[in-house]
Design a protein around this motif. Structure first.
Motif, PDB file in Angstrom:
ATOM      1  N   LEU A   1      -2.591   7.227   5.977  1.00  0.00           N
ATOM      2  CA  LEU A   1      -3.936   7.654   5.601  1.00  0.00           C
ATOM      3  C   LEU A   1      -3.972   9.131   5.231  1.00  0.00           C
ATOM      4  O   LEU A   1      -4.696   9.537   4.316  1.00  0.00           O
ATOM      5  N   ARG A   2      -3.210   9.966   5.943  1.00  0.00           N
ATOM      6  CA  ARG A   2      -3.141  11.392   5.574  1.00  0.00           C
ATOM      7  C   ARG A   2      -2.614  11.551   4.151  1.00  0.00           C
ATOM      8  O   ARG A   2      -3.119  12.368   3.371  1.00  0.00           O
ATOM      9  N   ARG A   3      -1.611  10.761   3.814  1.00  0.00           N
ATOM     10  CA  ARG A   3      -1.067  10.834   2.454  1.00  0.00           C
ATOM     11  C   ARG A   3      -2.103  10.343   1.432  1.00  0.00           C
ATOM     12  O   ARG A   3      -2.242  10.930   0.355  1.00  0.00           O
ATOM     13  N   ALA A   4      -2.819   9.268   1.771  1.00  0.00           N
ATOM     14  CA  ALA A   4      -3.818   8.729   0.848  1.00  0.00           C
ATOM     15  C   ALA A   4      -4.964   9.711   0.622  1.00  0.00           C
ATOM     16  O   ALA A   4      -5.479   9.837  -0.498  1.00  0.00           O
ATOM     17  N   LEU A   5      -5.361  10.400   1.675  1.00  0.00           N
ATOM     18  CA  LEU A   5      -6.453  11.370   1.547  1.00  0.00           C
ATOM     19  C   LEU A   5      -6.033  12.605   0.761  1.00  0.00           C
ATOM     20  O   LEU A   5      -6.893  13.359   0.279  1.00  0.00           O
ATOM     21  N   ALA A   6      -4.738  12.803   0.606  1.00  0.00           N
ATOM     22  CA  ALA A   6      -4.243  13.993  -0.086  1.00  0.00           C
ATOM     23  C   ALA A   6      -4.155  13.811  -1.596  1.00  0.00           C
ATOM     24  O   ALA A   6      -3.833  14.765  -2.307  1.00  0.00           O
ATOM     25  N   ILE A   7      -4.411  12.600  -2.100  1.00  0.00           N
ATOM     26  CA  ILE A   7      -4.399  12.384  -3.545  1.00  0.00           C
ATOM     27  C   ILE A   7      -5.811  12.077  -4.021  1.00  0.00           C
ATOM     28  O   ILE A   7      -6.689  11.728  -3.237  1.00  0.00           O
ATOM     29  N   LYS A   8      -6.013  12.187  -5.330  1.00  0.00           N
ATOM     30  CA  LYS A   8      -7.360  12.007  -5.884  1.00  0.00           C
ATOM     31  C   LYS A   8      -7.604  10.521  -6.127  1.00  0.00           C
ATOM     32  O   LYS A   8      -7.522  10.027  -7.249  1.00  0.00           O
ATOM     33  N   ALA A   9      -7.888   9.815  -5.050  1.00  0.00           N
ATOM     34  CA  ALA A   9      -8.150   8.374  -5.130  1.00  0.00           C
ATOM     35  C   ALA A   9      -9.332   8.028  -4.244  1.00  0.00           C
ATOM     36  O   ALA A   9      -9.579   8.680  -3.228  1.00  0.00           O
TER      37      ALA A   9
ATOM     38  N   PHE B   1       0.839  -1.201   0.000  1.00  0.00           N
ATOM     39  CA  PHE B   1       0.000   0.000   0.000  1.00  0.00           C
ATOM     40  C   PHE B   1       0.880   1.260   0.000  1.00  0.00           C
ATOM     41  O   PHE B   1       0.645   2.197  -0.764  1.00  0.00           O
ATOM     42  N   GLU B   2       1.901   1.252   0.837  1.00  0.00           N
ATOM     43  CA  GLU B   2       2.793   2.419   0.929  1.00  0.00           C
ATOM     44  C   GLU B   2       3.550   2.621  -0.389  1.00  0.00           C
ATOM     45  O   GLU B   2       3.733   3.756  -0.849  1.00  0.00           O
ATOM     46  N   LYS B   3       3.977   1.535  -0.996  1.00  0.00           N
ATOM     47  CA  LYS B   3       4.717   1.638  -2.256  1.00  0.00           C
ATOM     48  C   LYS B   3       3.833   2.204  -3.365  1.00  0.00           C
ATOM     49  O   LYS B   3       4.246   3.107  -4.111  1.00  0.00           O
ATOM     50  N   ARG B   4       2.614   1.699  -3.487  1.00  0.00           N
ATOM     51  CA  ARG B   4       1.702   2.217  -4.520  1.00  0.00           C
ATOM     52  C   ARG B   4       1.327   3.676  -4.238  1.00  0.00           C
ATOM     53  O   ARG B   4       1.167   4.474  -5.160  1.00  0.00           O
ATOM     54  N   LEU B   5       1.194   3.998  -2.983  1.00  0.00           N
ATOM     55  CA  LEU B   5       0.893   5.370  -2.605  1.00  0.00           C
ATOM     56  C   LEU B   5       1.998   6.305  -3.078  1.00  0.00           C
ATOM     57  O   LEU B   5       1.733   7.389  -3.615  1.00  0.00           O
ATOM     58  N   ALA B   6       3.237   5.873  -2.907  1.00  0.00           N
ATOM     59  CA  ALA B   6       4.369   6.696  -3.354  1.00  0.00           C
ATOM     60  C   ALA B   6       4.347   6.884  -4.864  1.00  0.00           C
ATOM     61  O   ALA B   6       4.670   7.980  -5.374  1.00  0.00           O
TER      62      ALA B   6
ATOM     63  N   LEU C   1      -9.645  11.560  10.272  1.00  0.00           N
ATOM     64  CA  LEU C   1      -8.661  12.334   9.504  1.00  0.00           C
ATOM     65  C   LEU C   1      -9.328  13.075   8.347  1.00  0.00           C
ATOM     66  O   LEU C   1      -8.928  14.203   8.012  1.00  0.00           O
ATOM     67  N   ALA C   2     -10.323  12.449   7.732  1.00  0.00           N
ATOM     68  CA  ALA C   2     -11.030  13.120   6.635  1.00  0.00           C
ATOM     69  C   ALA C   2     -11.742  14.370   7.145  1.00  0.00           C
ATOM     70  O   ALA C   2     -11.766  15.412   6.469  1.00  0.00           O
ATOM     71  N   LEU C   3     -12.332  14.299   8.329  1.00  0.00           N
ATOM     72  CA  LEU C   3     -12.989  15.471   8.912  1.00  0.00           C
ATOM     73  C   LEU C   3     -11.968  16.563   9.231  1.00  0.00           C
ATOM     74  O   LEU C   3     -12.222  17.756   9.006  1.00  0.00           O
ATOM     75  N   GLN C   4     -10.806  16.162   9.724  1.00  0.00           N
ATOM     76  CA  GLN C   4      -9.783  17.152  10.070  1.00  0.00           C
ATOM     77  C   GLN C   4      -9.252  17.868   8.829  1.00  0.00           C
ATOM     78  O   GLN C   4      -8.924  19.059   8.888  1.00  0.00           O
ATOM     79  N   SER C   5      -9.161  17.154   7.717  1.00  0.00           N
ATOM     80  CA  SER C   5      -8.562  17.745   6.508  1.00  0.00           C
ATOM     81  C   SER C   5      -9.593  17.989   5.418  1.00  0.00           C
ATOM     82  O   SER C   5      -9.257  17.967   4.231  1.00  0.00           O
TER      83      SER C   5
END
Length: 1004
Positions: free
Chosen positions: A221-229, A184-189, A245-249
Motif C-alpha cells: 500500500l505504501r508503494r501504491a500510494l506513492a504513484i499517481k493512481a 496487484f504487486e506485478k502491475r504495481l511494479a 498510511l495515507a495520513l502518515q504520508s
C-alpha cells in the motif's frame, strides 16, 4: 363517445397506407460462411449422441475450417443479429459435452499443425478447458516471448501487451485472493517502472491484509500510494490500513486519494487531503464530491452543525457534483445520532440563502419525517415569490413546489402550480424551436450542410432539468392528465392530453415512443377509445425516418390499433387487421409477441379469432401466449373458455415446466371448482399459494387471485367465515393497488388513508403493512411507522414462498435504520425458536445484505438452503452475497448450479457465469438445463396473409438482386430466459481468449 364513433379497421388501413411512400432498403448479400455456421449449429444439437473421440474430432475439424477462412470472407458475412455472426466464440458456444473434453484437450495439446502460433493457441485453449490456470499463464508467457522475438516478426499476430496483461491477470486472479495480490504487486511494479510516463488510472486493491498479512500489505500500500493512481479498496481491513498510511504520508502523496474517504471515521483524512490538494483535477470531481458528503456527515455526527453549514457553503462548488443531493450517509448519521432536526435546520438555512443547491428533495423528505412539511412548504412559497430568481432556479423549484403541495393534500394549489410550470416550459420549448429555425435559416443561407440537432439547440434551456426540456414538459403534461383522471376532473385530462400531443413532435425519440403508449393508455383508461384510434393512426411520422424505421413505425401502430379495438370489444376489426394489413412486419402471429396498453397482442388476436368462430386457431395462439408469458391470467381464462377435454392435462404440463409459476395451478383449481371437485380444488389452490404467497410479480387487478379462488371453494364447502377472510385479503390488495396510483401521482396523504382502509379488510397482509410503515416514515409519523414495520416483519416468513416477489410499495422495506433495528429484533427472535422456517434465515440474510454485512448474509442464506435445497431465492441471494464477500469460490459455483437446476429456462433470474472456474461442470450443467427446458413449438400459429405476401414479394426482389436469407445460430427459445451458451462464452476465462485466438488465426 359511443362505439359508433370509431372509424374502423378499413379506414385505419387507408391512413397507414398514406404514410408508406418509400421502397424497401437494399439488403447486404448473403455471407459465404453460412454453410459452416449451419454445420456448427447442427453439431451442437447432436454432439451428446456421439462417442467422445468422434465428437472431439468433429469439433476440432470445424474449428480448423474456420481458422483457415480468409478475413475477407468473415467480414462479408451478413446476419441480422450479431449473435448469429460466425466467430471464434461461436465454437465455445457449441462445444461437445464434458465427457468428450478429455479427448478434445488431448488433441489440442498434442497436435502439430506446422503453424507454431496456432499450436500455441490450441495449447492455451486446452489449458483453459482443463481449468489449469498455471498452464494458461505459462502458455501466455511463451506467446509474449514469441511476440518479442525479432525472428518471428513476419508472422506475428496483432496482439498488444495490454491484452496479454489482462489475460494473465484473469488467469492468476482466478486462483483466489493471494494470487490476486500477486497480480496487484506485478502491475504495481510496472507502474513504478513507467515513472513519470504513467499518467494515472484506477487500481482495484485485493483484500491484501487477508491475502498476504498486515506487514506485506502495508509495504504494498505504501508503494501504491506513492504513484499517481486512484486507489479503490473494498474490504474493511485493507481500507483501514490504507487510510492510516495515507495520513502518515500525506505530504508525499502525488494525487488525492478521495476514494479512501468512505466513512465518517475517515474525516481526518478528508481534512488532510483538502489541505494538501486545495485544487483538484476535473477528473477527480465526483470522487471528491462523495468524500465531501461523507465529511459533512462526520460534522453532523459530532453535532458541529454550524461548522457543517459553513463547510456546505464554502464547498458548494464541490458538493454540487454529488449525484442526487445529500449523500445517504449524511442522512443516516443524522438519524443515528438523533440530530435529524438540527440537520434539517441546516438544510433549511442553506437553501434559503442559495435555492440552487441540490438539497431540496432531501430537505422536503426529512421535513416530512419530522412532521415539518408545513415549514418546508412555507419556505418554498417564500422563495418562489422572490422576484429576482433566475429562470433556471424558478423552473427547478416549481417541481419541488408541486410535489410538496400535492403531498400536503393542497391539491388545488398544486394543480395550479403544475399548470403554470407547463406554461413556462412550453414557452421555453417554443423559444428553443424558434432559435433552431433561425439557426437553420442562417446556416442554409451560408451553404452549411451540417445542421445541428434540435436537442443541441434546446440544451441551453435544459440546465435545470434532468432530461431535455421538451421531454420534461411531456412528463408534466401527462402528470396533469393522470391527476385529472384520479380526481375525476375530465377538464384536466383534456388539458394535459392536448398539451402532451402538441408537444410530442419536439421530444426525443425515446420519449416519443413512451409518450405514444402513455397517451394512448390514458385515453383508453378515461373512455376516449375513438380519440385513441385517431391519435395512433394519424400522428405524423418524423420526416427523417428511413424506410426500415417507417416500416417499424407502421407495424407498431397496427399493433396498437388492434389492442384499441380489442379493448373496445370490436373483435371483428381486430380480425380484419390480421387478415388485411400488410404492415405487421411478420408473416405469422408467432413473430409478434409484443405488448401495448398493458395487453399482449397475441391475446387480442386470440380473442378475435375466438369471437369470429376460429376456435382451433384461437386455442393455438393462446397456448403460445401462455408458454411465453406464464403469468398472464386473461390468457388462462380464455384457454378454459375455449373448452376441450385436455385442459387439465395441459395445465399440469405447464405447471411441470416451471415449478415457480403458480398460475397453472390457480386455473386448474378454478377448473376443478367449476366441475364441483371441491377437495381437489382446495388442495390445488393451496399448492399454488405455497409457491409465492405474496404474489407480488402480478400486475394490478391480478394479485392474490389464488385467494379469490380459495374463497369461492370455501364458500361452496360451507365455510363462510374463512371464505370472507380470503375475500377480505383480495379486497385489501385491490384497495392498496389503487392507493399506489394515488401515491405515484404525488397525492401522498390521500394514498395513506386508502392504505389504512385496506387494512380494515385484511390486517394480515404483510405488503400493506410494509406500505403503511414506509409511508408513515416518509410522512414523519415514526411511532405509527414502527407499529406497522413490526407487524410486517412478523408476517413475512409466512408470506414468502421459495420465490417471493415484492409488489410496488414494498421495495425498500429494510432501507432505513429504524426498520433494520425492528427487523433485527423480530427475525432474531423467530430464528431462535425451535423448528424455524427457512424463510426466517433467508430474511435475516436479506437484512444483512441491506446492511452491507455480506459475510454474515452468506451464513444465513447457507442455513436457508440447507433446510430447503429448492429455495430458489435463497440460492439467488447466496450467489450475490458470496460475490460481494470473501467467501470461497465453492459458494458461487454451488449457487449457480442450483439455480440452473431449479430454473433451467432462466425465467426467474439471469445467472452470470463469468466467475465460474470449473468450465466442464458448468458446460454439462448448461446442457442439462437445455434438456430440462420446456419443449415449445416455434412454428407458425396463424398466418397474416397480406403481411406474408408483402414479405414474400420483398424476398423475391432481394433474390433477384442477388441477395438471400441467412441461417441463425441462436438455439434459444424466444421470450423470457437467457442464452445460456452465450453466457458461457462470457465466462472470465473464455472472454479474452476469443479475441486472442481470432488474432492468431487472422495474422497478416
Amino acid at each position: 363517445m359511443s362505439a359508433a364513433d370509431y372509424q374502423g379497421a378499413d379506414a385505419m388501413l387507408k391512413k397507414l397506407a398514406e404514410q408508406l411512400q418509400k421502397s424497401p432498403d437494399a439488403e447486404k448479400p448473403a455471407d459465404p460462411v453460412a454453410e459452416l455456421r449451419k454445420k456448427l449449429v447442427d453439431f451442437g444439437k447432436q454432439a451428446s449422441t456421439l462417442p467422445p473421440e468422434q465428437a472431439a474430432a468433429q469439433w476440432l475439424a470445424m474449428y480448423d475450417l474456420y481458422a483457415a477462412l480468409p478475413a475477407e470472407a468473415l467480414r462479408s458475412q451478413y446476419v441480422t443479429n450479431y449473435r448469429d455472426q460466425l466467430r471464434t466464440g461461436s465454437f465455445f458456444e457449441q462445444l461437445p459435452p464434458g465427457s468428450a473434453w478429455d479427448a478434445l484437450i488431448t488433441r489440442l495439446e498434442t497436435r502439430k499443425t506446422g503453424d507454431a502460433w496456432r499450436d500455441r493457441g490450441s495449447q492455451l485453449l486446452a489449458s483453459v478447458l482443463r481449468g489449469d490456470a498455471a498452464a494458461s499463464s505459462r502458455v501466455l508467457k511463451e506467446i509474449r516471448a514469441a511476440m518479442e522475438d525479432p525472428k518471428q516478426a513476419a508472422e506475428r499476430p496483432m496482439l498488444d501487451a495490454q491484452m496479454l496483461d489482462m489475460m494473465e491477470d484473469s488467469f492468476e486472479i482466478a486462483g483466489g485472493s493471494d494470487q490476486w495480490a500477486a497480480v496487484f504487486e506485478k502491475r504495481l511494479a510496472q507502474m513504478e517502472k513507467a515513472g513519470p510516463l504513467y499518467v494515472g488510472g484506477s487500481m482495484i486493491t485485493p483484500p491484501l491484509v487477508k491475502a498476504v498479512g498486515p506487514e506485506k500489505a502495508e509495504a504494498l500500500l505504501r508503494r501504491a500510494l506513492a504513484i499517481k493512481a486512484r486507489l479503490v479498496v473494498n474490504d474493511e481491513e485493507t481500507h483501514r490500513l490504507a487510510v492510516r498510511l495515507a495520513l502518515q504520508s500525506i505530504d508525499q502523496l502525488p494525487s488525492p486519494q478521495w476514494t479512501l474517504v468512505r466513512k465518517v471515521e475517515d474525516a481526518r483524512l478528508y481534512e488532510a487531503l483538502a489541505k494538501r490538494f486545495p485544487r483538484s483535477e476535473p477528473q477527480d470531481a465526483s470522487d471528491q464530491a462523495r468524500a465531501a458528503t461523507v465529511y459533512l456527515a462526520s460534522l453532523v455526527a459530532e453535532n458541529r452543525i454550524k461548522e457543517a453549514a459553513q463547510f456546505a457553503t464554502d464547498s458548494r462548488g464541490i458538493l454540487v457534483n454529488s449525484v442526487g443531493g445529500v449523500n445517504g450517509s449524511v442522512m443516516e448519521e443524522a438519524s443515528r445520532q438523533s440530530l435529524s432536526r438540527p440537520f434539517n435546520g441546516l438544510l433549511r438555512e442553506l437553501l434559503s440563502s442559495d435555492p440552487s443547491l441540490p438539497y431540496w428533495h432531501d430537505y422536503i423528505q426529512l421535513s416530512a419525517q419530522l412532521g415539518d412539511s408545513d415549514k418546508a412548504l412555507a419556505l418554498l412559497r417564500e422563495i418562489v415569490a422572490r422576484p429576482n430568481l433566475s429562470l433556471e432556479i424558478r423552473g427547478a423549484l416549481r417541481s419541488h413546489y408541486v410535489d410538496a403541495l400535492l403531498a400536503a393534500d393542497q391539491v388545488e394549489e398544486g394543480v395550479k402550480v403544475l399548470r403554470e410550470k407547463i406554461q413556462v416550459e412550453a414557452k421555453a420549448t417554443n423559444a428553443a424551436e424558434k432559435d433552431l429555425e433561425t439557426q437553420l435559416k442562417e446556416m442554409r443561407s451560408d451553404g452549411n450542410r451540417t445542421l445541428p440537432s434540435p436537442l443541441t439547440v434546446r440544451s441551453k434551456y435544459d440546465d435545470h432539468y434532468r432530461v431535455p426540456l421538451p421531454d420534461a414538459l411531456e412528463m408534466d403534461c401527462l402528470h396533469l392528465a393522470r391527476l385529472g383522471h384520479l380526481l375525476g376532473q375530465p377538464e384536466l385530462v383534456e388539458e394535459g392530453l392536448a398539451a402532451a400531443i402538441a408537444n410530442l413532435a419536439k421530444v426525443s425519440d425515446y420519449q416519443e415512443g413512451s409518450s405514444l403508449e402513455d397517451i394512448g393508455l390514458l385515453m383508453l383508461q378515461t373512455g376516449r377509445g375513438p380519440q385513441a384510434e385517431k391519435f395512433v393512426s394519424e400522428f405524423p411520422v418524423r420526416p427523417e425516418s428511413g424506410t426500415s424505421q417507417l416500416a417499424s413505425l407502421l407495424g407498431d401502430r397496427t399493433e396498437k390499433l388492434a389492442v384499441i379495438y380489442h379493448l373496445a370489444g370490436r373483435h371483428e376489426d381486430v380480425f380484419k387487421l390480421l387478415e388485411q394489413s400488410p404492415y405487421w412486419g411478420a408473416g405469422d402471429l408467432s413473430g409478434l409477441d409484443t405488448n401495448h396498453f398493458e395487453v399482449p397482442l397475441l391475446f387480442a388476436a386470440a380473442k378475435a379469432l375466438a369471437v369470429t368462430g376460429k376456435k382451433e386457431e384461437a386455442l393455438r395462439v393462446v397456448k403460445r401466449l401462455i408458454e411465453s408469458r406464464g403469468g398472464y391470467d386473461p390468457a388462462y381464462a380464455l384457454f378454459l373458455e375455449l373448452g376441450g377435454d385436455g385442459r387439465e392435462a395441459q395445465l399440469d404440463a405447464w405447471a411441470r415446466l416451471d415449478r415457480f409459476q403458480e398460475r397453472p395451478l390457480i386455473w386448474k383449481a378454478k377448473l376443478q371448482l367449476d366441475a364441483g371437485r371441491l377437495d381437489e380444488a382446495e388442495r390445488t389452490v393451496r399448492a399454488a399459494i405455497a409457491i409465492d404467497p405474496s404474489d407480488g410479480e402480478e400486475g394490478k387487478g391480478d394479485r392474490m387471485r389464488a385467494y379469490a379462488v380459495l374463497g369461492d371453494i370455501l364458500e361452496k364447502k360451507g365455510d363462510a367465515a374463512q371464505a370472507k377472510i380470503m375475500r377480505g385479503a383480495v379486497e385489501a390488495i385491490r384497495l392498496s393497488e389503487n392507493a399506489d396510483d394515488w401515491w405515484q401521482a404525488g397525492l401522498l396523504q390521500r394514498a395513506v388513508k386508502m392504505y389504512e382502509e385496506a387494512l380494515e379488510h385484511f390486517a394480515d397482509a404483510y405488503c400493506i403493512q410494509s406500505r403503511l410503515a414506509l409511508r408513515y416514515s416518509e410522512l414523519g409519523d415514526l411511532a405509527r411507522a414502527e407499529e406497522h414495520y413490526r407487524r410486517a416483519f412478523e408476517l413475512m416468513p409466512e408470506s414468502f414462498g421459495r420465490i417471493e416477489s415484492h409488489c410496488f410499495g414494498c421495495e425498500g422495506t429494510f432501507s432505513n435504520q429504524r426498520a433494520q433495528d425492528i427487523a433485527e429484533r423480530v427475525f432474531t427472535q423467530l430464528a431462535a425458536a425451535p423448528g424455524a422456517r427457512p424463510q426466517v434465515f433467508y430474511l435475516l440474510g436479506y437484512l444483512r445484505e441491506e446492511e452491507g454485512r455480506y459475510e454474515e448474509a452468506v451464513e444465513q442464506f447457507r442455513q436457508a438452503v440447507q433446510l430447503d435445497p429448492d429455495y430458489f431465492n435463497a440460492w439467488k441471494h447466496l450467489l450475490d452475497a458470496a460475490g460481494r464477500s470473501e467467501h470461497a469460490q465453492a459458494d458461487i459455483e454451488k449457487a449457480t448450479l442450483a439455480l440452473l437446476r431449479l430454473d433451467p429456462a432462466m425465467k426467474h433470474d439471469n445467472v452470470n457465469f463469468s466467475g465460474i472456474r470449473n468450465l466442464r461442470v458448468l458446460w454439462d450443467a448448461i446442457l442439462a438445463a437445455e434438456k430440462a427446458r420446456p419443449v415449445r413449438e416455434f412454428g407458425p400459429i396463424f398466418r397474416l396473409p397480406q403481411a406474408a405476401l408483402a414479405m414474400e414479394q420483398r424476398q423475391k426482389a432481394m433474390i433477384a438482386m442477388g441477395q438471400g436469407e441467412t441461417a441463425g445460430m441462436n438455439q434459444e427459445m424466444p421470450g423470457p430466459g437467457k442464452n445460456l451458451r452465450e453466457e458461457f462464452h462470457r465466462n472470465q476465462a473464455l472472454n479474452g481468449l476469443d479475441g486472442l485466438l481470432e488474432l492468431i488465426n487472422r495474422r497478416p
